[in-house]
Write an enzyme that holds these catalytic residues in place. Structure first.
Site, PDB file in Angstrom:
ATOM      1  N   LYS A  50      -8.588   7.597  28.639  1.00  0.00           N
ATOM      2  CA  LYS A  50      -9.016   6.340  29.268  1.00  0.00           C
ATOM      3  C   LYS A  50      -8.428   6.227  30.674  1.00  0.00           C
ATOM      4  CE  LYS A  50      -9.177   1.351  28.409  1.00  0.00           C
ATOM      5  NZ  LYS A  50      -9.430   0.346  27.397  1.00  0.00           N
ATOM      6  N   ARG A  90     -16.283  10.897  15.466  1.00  0.00           N
ATOM      7  CA  ARG A  90     -15.944  11.691  14.266  1.00  0.00           C
ATOM      8  C   ARG A  90     -16.554  13.080  14.421  1.00  0.00           C
ATOM      9  NH1 ARG A  90     -20.435  11.254  10.494  1.00  0.00           N
ATOM     10  NH2 ARG A  90     -21.873   9.748  11.388  1.00  0.00           N
ATOM     11  N   ARG A 143      -8.875  -6.118  26.196  1.00  0.00           N
ATOM     12  CA  ARG A 143      -9.920  -6.548  25.270  1.00  0.00           C
ATOM     13  C   ARG A 143      -9.371  -6.648  23.861  1.00  0.00           C
ATOM     14  NH1 ARG A 143     -13.516  -2.630  24.566  1.00  0.00           N
ATOM     15  NH2 ARG A 143     -14.814  -4.001  23.322  1.00  0.00           N
TER      16      ARG A 143
HETATM   17  C1  BTN Z   1      -9.276  -3.248  28.267  1.00  0.00           C
HETATM   18  O1  BTN Z   1      -8.677  -3.642  27.265  1.00  0.00           O
HETATM   19  O2  BTN Z   1      -9.720  -2.096  28.345  1.00  0.00           O
HETATM   20  C2  BTN Z   1      -9.506  -4.189  29.421  1.00  0.00           C
HETATM   21  C3  BTN Z   1      -8.323  -4.212  30.338  1.00  0.00           C
HETATM   22  C4  BTN Z   1      -8.487  -5.143  31.513  1.00  0.00           C
HETATM   23  C5  BTN Z   1      -7.209  -5.232  32.321  1.00  0.00           C
HETATM   24  C6  BTN Z   1      -7.382  -5.995  33.594  1.00  0.00           C
HETATM   25  S1  BTN Z   1      -6.022  -5.787  34.689  1.00  0.00           S
HETATM   26  C7  BTN Z   1      -6.636  -7.032  35.733  1.00  0.00           C
HETATM   27  C8  BTN Z   1      -7.197  -8.116  34.841  1.00  0.00           C
HETATM   28  N1  BTN Z   1      -6.162  -9.063  34.479  1.00  0.00           N
HETATM   29  C9  BTN Z   1      -5.870  -9.028  33.179  1.00  0.00           C
HETATM   30  O3  BTN Z   1      -5.008  -9.708  32.611  1.00  0.00           O
HETATM   31  N2  BTN Z   1      -6.644  -8.120  32.562  1.00  0.00           N
HETATM   32  C10 BTN Z   1      -7.573  -7.495  33.493  1.00  0.00           C
END
Ligand code: BTN
Length: 329
Positions: free
Chosen positions: A190, A326, A121
């Site tokens: 995470k 925070r 993201r």
């Molecule tokens: C995030 O940033 O938290 C979201 C991550 C999403 C990763 C997944 S892995 C499978 C799919 N293909 C990608 O290129 N991204 C998502």
């Protein structure tokens, strides 16, 4: 990666030694070709031990993804899905966006053993290693347009929490809008994330490529590339999680949640989502895309999935941003 590399890795997946000679014989190539294939895998960060007189071995056994096993693990929803497993791809989201535009079937799921350019993201990269994570994307077609899909990413997060709970991992929680977290030694880590990319008009119909990355085992070098505390599901469960089983459980829950979402929208899930929010009633800073940081207290999510924050100016709704916790003082 060299074309022979993945078939060789599939043999090495048992975690035992295999001599260069045996591998060469099995694939009808020379030992030098085997060596080159293993070199190409190592260039992608895959560790292969090579011991003179014994051969090649992976550091530990690996459970490979298998389309039939995944489909079987979907339970009663198995007939809904078309599962494909790729050895290597740049990004399952990019791949499925392309295939979706070409008309690939609803409920196609593409999982990859390795992604070389995983997308996260907010323009970030998603780092993963062979066997260290489950990376897949699911294509879901909706009658409504993109405008009717608000809250979709939150519902996907909830489906994953449910899937993990059914596997006994009941401590998993959500971070708005859709990170999966667990509290370990007093800090949030995470476990996985979701990236949804949309196709279609605002009026409809539309298609969502739902990309999901779940950490299974984070090696120290991978952990260093990630800019926040992270953890693998293997560590959380205390035993290796079978990725086929895990993916099947996720698809089972996604089938249920996405059907209900198409019918009722996010509002149907609002109370349950709030109950699993790691930061409900917490003092936070909301970091906005323009660099602004808004201090306040999380007071829920709205009926269309936006975050409700009580700020000095009253309760505000946010459709984007990143929560940063925070201290209460
Ligand atoms: C995030 O940033 O938290 C979201 C991550 C999403 C990763 C997944 S892995 C499978 C799919 N293909 C990608 O290129 N991204 C998502």
């Amino acid at each position: 990666m060299n074309k022979l590399a993945f078939p060789i890795l599939a043999v090495l997946a048992d975690g035992k030694f295999h001599s260069g000679e045996d591998l060469a014989q099995r694939f009808g190539v020379t030992r030098a070709t085997v060596y080159n294939a293993i070199q190409s895998a190592e260039q992608l960060g895959i560790k292969v031990f090579s011991v003179r007189g014994r051969g090649y071995r992976l550091p530990k056994p690996l459970t490979l993804l298998d389309a039939d096993q995944i489909t079987q693990a979907c339970g009663e929803y198995a007939p809904w899905f078309h599962v494909q497993v790729l050895a290597q791809v740049d990004s399952t989201n990019r791949y499925l966006m392309q295939e979706s535009a070409r008309g690939i079937a609803h409920a196609t799921c593409v999982a990859a053993h390795m992604q070389t350019a995983g997308r996260g993201r907010r323009g970030r990269s998603w780092h993963s290693q062979l066997g260290g994570s489950l990376t897949f994307s699911l294509l879901w077609r909706f009658q409504c347009g993109a405008a009717g899909l608000s809250g979709l990413s939150l519902v996907v997060g909830l489906a994953l929490v449910r899937a993990l709970h059914t596997m006994g991992l009941t401590s998993v929680r959500l971070k708005w809008p859709n990170d999966l977290l667990v509290l370990q030694a007093g800090s949030w880590h995470k476990l996985g994330g979701i990236l949804i990319e949309l196709q279609g008009d605002m009026e409809g119909p539309s298609a969502a490529v739902i990309g999901i990355g779940l950490n299974l085992e984070l090696e120290a070098d991978l952990q260093q590339q990630i800019d926040q505390a992270a953890m693998g599901l293997n560590q959380l469960s205390g035993a290796p999680v079978d990725p086929n089983h895990l993916l099947g459980h996720c698809l089972n829950q996604l089938a249920q949640h996405l059907s209900l979402f198409a019918e009722h929208g996010f509002v149907y899930f609002q109370p349950e989502w709030t109950a699993y929010h790691a930061f409900e009633q917490q003092a936070v800073n909301l970091l906005l895309a323009n660099g602004q940081s808004v201090p306040g207290r999380v007071v829920g999510v709205a009926e269309e999935g936006s975050l409700l924050v009580e700020t000095a100016a009253g309760i505000q709704r946010f459709n984007a941003g990143e929560i940063s916790v925070r201290s209460a003082s």
